[in-house]
Design an enzyme around this catalytic site. Structure first.
Site, PDB file in Angstrom:
ATOM      1  CB  SER A   1      15.858  -3.041  45.210  1.00  0.00           C
ATOM      2  OG  SER A   1      14.594  -3.316  44.659  1.00  0.00           O
TER       3      SER A   1
ATOM      4  CB  SER B   1      23.304  -4.145  39.327  1.00  0.00           C
ATOM      5  OG  SER B   1      23.880  -3.002  39.897  1.00  0.00           O
ATOM      6  CB  SER B   2      18.123  -7.389  39.635  1.00  0.00           C
ATOM      7  OG  SER B   2      17.265  -6.295  39.933  1.00  0.00           O
ATOM      8  CB  SER B   3      17.541  -3.344  35.953  1.00  0.00           C
ATOM      9  OG  SER B   3      18.553  -2.454  36.386  1.00  0.00           O
ATOM     10  CB  ALA B   4      22.782  -4.006  34.918  1.00  0.00           C
ATOM     11  CB  ALA B   5      21.759  -9.161  36.209  1.00  0.00           C
TER      12      ALA B   5
ATOM     13  CG  ASP C   1      24.606  -0.963  37.988  1.00  0.00           C
ATOM     14  OD1 ASP C   1      25.406  -0.770  38.922  1.00  0.00           O
ATOM     15  OD2 ASP C   1      23.460  -0.495  37.976  1.00  0.00           O
TER      16      ASP C   1
END
Length: 389
Positions: A147, A150-154, A196
């Site tokens: 958290s 930017s793991s979601s964008a990755a 991101d």
């Protein structure tokens, strides 16, 4: 200037060959293909040293990727089917690239499958012709709550790049920024800006990336220093205010007519814009002390003016500022869950990490007990842009 992602500054330390081998072997196991057929998308996590909460208002920000991230190993399917497994989640995802994807109406329904479907949705809506799916295995950093990095964008970018690869699509980094924004904004219904995906796709090893989020202009400043990430805390909602159309000479007038709390938001926006420009110049001339002081000032403004930060995050920020060798620190991410980043003098990383572990455990014993010991303080190095290996 808009520059291509990756390359440019030297050799990044991530991913290591052993990490790639693990992912390749898993894809071989689930697909029955040879190891030579497996490709891996490496999508790094990112930090934002300066530019807190202004990217979605068209502000200017700084960013840098780190040597941790998401790896997606894949081979092309024989047909249009997508089949995915995860290193962090159970089960197998199966759907087809020619299935019409519709936006998620309830954010509570977002799960790890959503990002793969969102990638197909974005490519479909931008007019790309998808005929082949992928057989893939995706994995983040085990034991790490990513958290604020930017793991979601990755994850979204990893799926985009894999689908583009197997369908022989030539898509520029700038177009992939817009595709990932479509995943987040239109498919998932999230209010994310371009910071991101821009950081992940356009960062170059050894450089600080400077972004104008209104015009999507990217420049780079060379300065190789280690950035230290310290992880923690929990999530609350955050409010956004439209400030990008207000000119600098109008600031005083606008703040006079705004309610007090909104005036503080405006103060954060415009003061943060100034800190970003000063930070860019300090980095370029090698003045890490001034750069770090600006980071700390950004943290203070985020707390006092933007009013973000839970008790847990504020405690962590304050402890970091007292740690030996720490030159500056602030929240990374929305400030309610995620991490704090700190710049540490060379040779003081271990002492700073030990201090933070000890002091934060005193302040938040229950929270710290839930974090694996080797993931409570993460020492990072600069990374490179997203790429297919």
């Amino acid at each position: 200037m808009v520059a291509p992602g990756g390359g440019g500054g030297g050799a990044a330390s991530w991913p290591e060959e052993g990490e790639l081998d693990v992912v390749r072997e898993k894809v071989v196991e689930i697909s029955g293909r040879g190891a030579g057929e497996v490709r891996v998308v490496a999508c790094p996590y990112r930090i934002c040293p300066l530019g807190a909460h202004i990217d979605h208002q068209g502000g200017t920000v700084t960013a840098m990727t780190i040597n941790y991230g998401v790896l997606l190993g894949f081979v092309a399917s024989d047909d249009a089917e997508i089949s995915l497994q995860s290193g962090q989640f159970e089960g197998v995802i199966r759907f087809r690239v020619d299935d019409l994807q519709k936006p998620i109406e309830n954010p509570e329904n977002i799960n790890w499958e959503s990002y793969a479907r969102g990638a197909v949705y974005a490519l479909q809506n931008f007019g790309y012709d998808l005929k082949k799916g992928i057989i893939g295995y995706i994995s983040g950093v085990k034991g790490l709550d990513s958290s604020g990095l930017s793991s979601s964008a990755a994850v979204g970018i990893a799926y985009l790049m894999a689908l583009e690869n197997v369908n022989d699509l030539v898509v520029s980094p700038v177009d992939n920024i817009q595709l990932d924004k479509s995943i987040e904004n239109k498919y998932l219904g999230l209010e994310n800006g371009i910071l991101d995906p821009s950081a992940i796709l356009l960062s170059r090893y050894g450089y600080l990336t400077f972004m104008d989020c209104k015009g999507c202009n990217i420049t780079y400043r060379r300065r190789v220093d280690i950035i230290r990430e310290f992880l923690s805390a929990k999530r609350l909602p955050v409010l956004f205010y439209v400030l990008q159309a207000v000119k600098m000479h109008q600031v005083f007038f606008v703040m006079c007519i705004l309610e007090e709390n909104l005036a503080r938001r405006a103060e954060h926006y415009f003061s943060e814009m100034k800190r970003v420009v000063k930070g860019r110049d300090a980095w370029a001339r090698g003045d890490l002390h001034e750069f770090s002081q600006l980071i700390s000032a950004s943290g203070r403004s985020s707390i006092l003016n933007y009013e973000c930060g839970s008790k847990e995050m504020i405690q962590l920020y304050e402890i970091l500022l007292k740690a030996p060798g720490v030159l500056g620190a602030r929240f990374s991410g929305a400030g309610f869950r995620g991490c704090c980043l700190a710049v540490v003098e060379s040779g003081h990383a271990e002492a700073a990490a030990a201090f933070v572990r000890a002091e934060y455990e005193k302040a938040q014993p229950e929270l710290v007990s839930k974090i694996p010991p080797d993931r409570r303080v993460l020492v990072c190095e600069p990374g490179d842009g997203a790429r297919v290996i």
